[in-house]
Design a protein around this motif. Sequence first.
Motif, mmCIF file in Angstrom:
data_model
loop_
_atom_site.group_PDB
_atom_site.id
_atom_site.type_symbol
_atom_site.label_atom_id
_atom_site.label_comp_id
_atom_site.label_asym_id
_atom_site.label_seq_id
_atom_site.Cartn_x
_atom_site.Cartn_y
_atom_site.Cartn_z
ATOM 1 N N UNK A 58 0.806 -1.224 0.000
ATOM 2 C CA UNK A 58 0.000 0.000 0.000
ATOM 3 C C UNK A 58 0.839 1.274 0.000
ATOM 4 N N UNK A 59 2.149 1.155 -0.145
ATOM 5 C CA UNK A 59 2.993 2.354 -0.186
ATOM 6 C C UNK A 59 2.564 3.260 -1.341
ATOM 7 N N UNK A 60 2.366 4.510 -1.053
ATOM 8 C CA UNK A 60 1.946 5.496 -2.042
ATOM 9 C C UNK A 60 0.443 5.714 -2.062
ATOM 10 N N UNK A 61 -0.310 4.898 -1.328
ATOM 11 C CA UNK A 61 -1.767 5.017 -1.365
ATOM 12 C C UNK A 61 -2.238 6.346 -0.763
ATOM 13 N N UNK A 62 -1.626 6.798 0.319
ATOM 14 C CA UNK A 62 -2.023 8.078 0.917
ATOM 15 C C UNK A 62 -1.780 9.215 -0.065
ATOM 16 N N UNK A 63 -0.606 9.236 -0.683
ATOM 17 C CA UNK A 63 -0.309 10.287 -1.663
ATOM 18 C C UNK A 63 -1.251 10.191 -2.862
ATOM 19 N N UNK A 64 -1.601 8.962 -3.270
ATOM 20 C CA UNK A 64 -2.551 8.789 -4.370
ATOM 21 C C UNK A 64 -3.917 9.358 -3.994
ATOM 22 N N UNK A 65 -4.377 9.073 -2.775
ATOM 23 C CA UNK A 65 -5.666 9.594 -2.320
ATOM 24 C C UNK A 65 -5.648 11.124 -2.249
ATOM 25 N N UNK A 66 -4.549 11.700 -1.770
ATOM 26 C CA UNK A 66 -4.442 13.162 -1.690
ATOM 27 C C UNK A 66 -4.529 13.765 -3.087
ATOM 28 N N UNK A 67 -3.853 13.161 -4.049
ATOM 29 C CA UNK A 67 -3.904 13.677 -5.422
ATOM 30 C C UNK A 67 -5.298 13.530 -6.031
ATOM 31 N N UNK A 68 -6.000 12.460 -5.701
ATOM 32 C CA UNK A 68 -7.383 12.306 -6.172
ATOM 33 C C UNK A 68 -8.237 13.415 -5.576
ATOM 34 N N UNK A 80 0.208 5.253 -6.919
ATOM 35 C CA UNK A 80 -0.284 3.883 -6.742
ATOM 36 C C UNK A 80 -1.358 3.630 -7.792
ATOM 37 N N UNK A 81 -1.166 2.608 -8.594
ATOM 38 C CA UNK A 81 -2.071 2.301 -9.694
ATOM 39 C C UNK A 81 -3.470 1.879 -9.282
ATOM 40 N N UNK A 82 -3.622 1.398 -8.073
ATOM 41 C CA UNK A 82 -4.939 0.956 -7.606
ATOM 42 C C UNK A 82 -5.655 2.027 -6.785
ATOM 43 N N UNK A 83 -5.023 3.178 -6.610
ATOM 44 C CA UNK A 83 -5.574 4.226 -5.751
ATOM 45 C C UNK A 83 -6.944 4.708 -6.171
ATOM 46 N N UNK A 84 -7.142 4.937 -7.458
ATOM 47 C CA UNK A 84 -8.429 5.467 -7.928
ATOM 48 C C UNK A 84 -9.544 4.459 -7.675
ATOM 49 N N UNK A 85 -9.309 3.197 -7.983
ATOM 50 C CA UNK A 85 -10.331 2.166 -7.761
ATOM 51 C C UNK A 85 -10.682 2.009 -6.302
ATOM 52 N N UNK A 86 -9.688 2.011 -5.447
ATOM 53 C CA UNK A 86 -9.941 1.864 -4.011
ATOM 54 C C UNK A 86 -10.637 3.102 -3.461
ATOM 55 N N UNK A 87 -10.239 4.283 -3.925
ATOM 56 C CA UNK A 87 -10.882 5.531 -3.511
ATOM 57 C C UNK A 87 -12.363 5.511 -3.883
ATOM 58 N N UNK A 88 -12.663 5.110 -5.113
ATOM 59 C CA UNK A 88 -14.057 5.045 -5.564
ATOM 60 C C UNK A 88 -14.835 4.024 -4.739
ATOM 61 N N UNK A 89 -14.211 2.886 -4.438
ATOM 62 C CA UNK A 89 -14.857 1.887 -3.594
ATOM 63 C C UNK A 89 -15.184 2.432 -2.214
ATOM 64 N N UNK A 90 -14.239 3.144 -1.604
ATOM 65 C CA UNK A 90 -14.483 3.767 -0.297
ATOM 66 C C UNK A 90 -15.609 4.794 -0.394
ATOM 67 N N UNK A 91 -15.612 5.582 -1.460
ATOM 68 C CA UNK A 91 -16.636 6.607 -1.642
ATOM 69 C C UNK A 91 -18.021 5.975 -1.778
ATOM 70 N N UNK A 92 -18.141 4.934 -2.594
ATOM 71 C CA UNK A 92 -19.426 4.266 -2.774
ATOM 72 C C UNK A 92 -19.900 3.603 -1.481
ATOM 73 N N UNK A 93 -18.984 2.999 -0.756
ATOM 74 C CA UNK A 93 -19.354 2.374 0.515
ATOM 75 C C UNK A 93 -19.775 3.425 1.540
ATOM 76 N N UNK A 94 -19.115 4.582 1.536
ATOM 77 C CA UNK A 94 -19.501 5.682 2.427
ATOM 78 C C UNK A 94 -20.923 6.141 2.125
ATOM 79 N N UNK A 95 -21.242 6.307 0.850
ATOM 80 C CA UNK A 95 -22.596 6.721 0.454
ATOM 81 C C UNK A 95 -23.617 5.667 0.882
#
Length: 154
Positions: A58-68, A80-95
Amino acid sequence: MRFQLSSQKLSTQALQWRYFSLSCVSSPLVGAYLLGHTSASFGWKCLILSATGIPCPSCGMTRAFVEIARGNLRESLSYHGLGIGIFVGFLLLTIHLCIEILTRRYLSSSLHDWLFKHKIGLLGWFMIVLFGYHGIRLAVFFTTGELTLNQAFI
């Protein structure tokens, strides 16, 4: 995709679990926004990277989320190449959790039903993708000279 609120109300325990889950899932999103839009800085470093010189999966995930959160999707992918997908997953689960908490009812959808039915398989596939990506990433770092075995095990 079909969404449906159940007529069944959430129990007190289920509601408490939703609040706990919401705090866990929304924290990275709120943190990314705050780090991206304030003068706050993130002073922690990855313990695995610091101890071994080898980045964790998960190294780089925090920086990826900040950039998103800043709207820089291309820059996010460089961290991090998976950052956008994981961010969207967190967002959808939050909603999803917010809707359940506000209505105090179970929310189901065809995707939710499928994920619940296959949760072990989904977690397994997520781990395969995460560690597969991590292996490729380490190979690229080693090939480009960004990671050397001498550095990693000093």
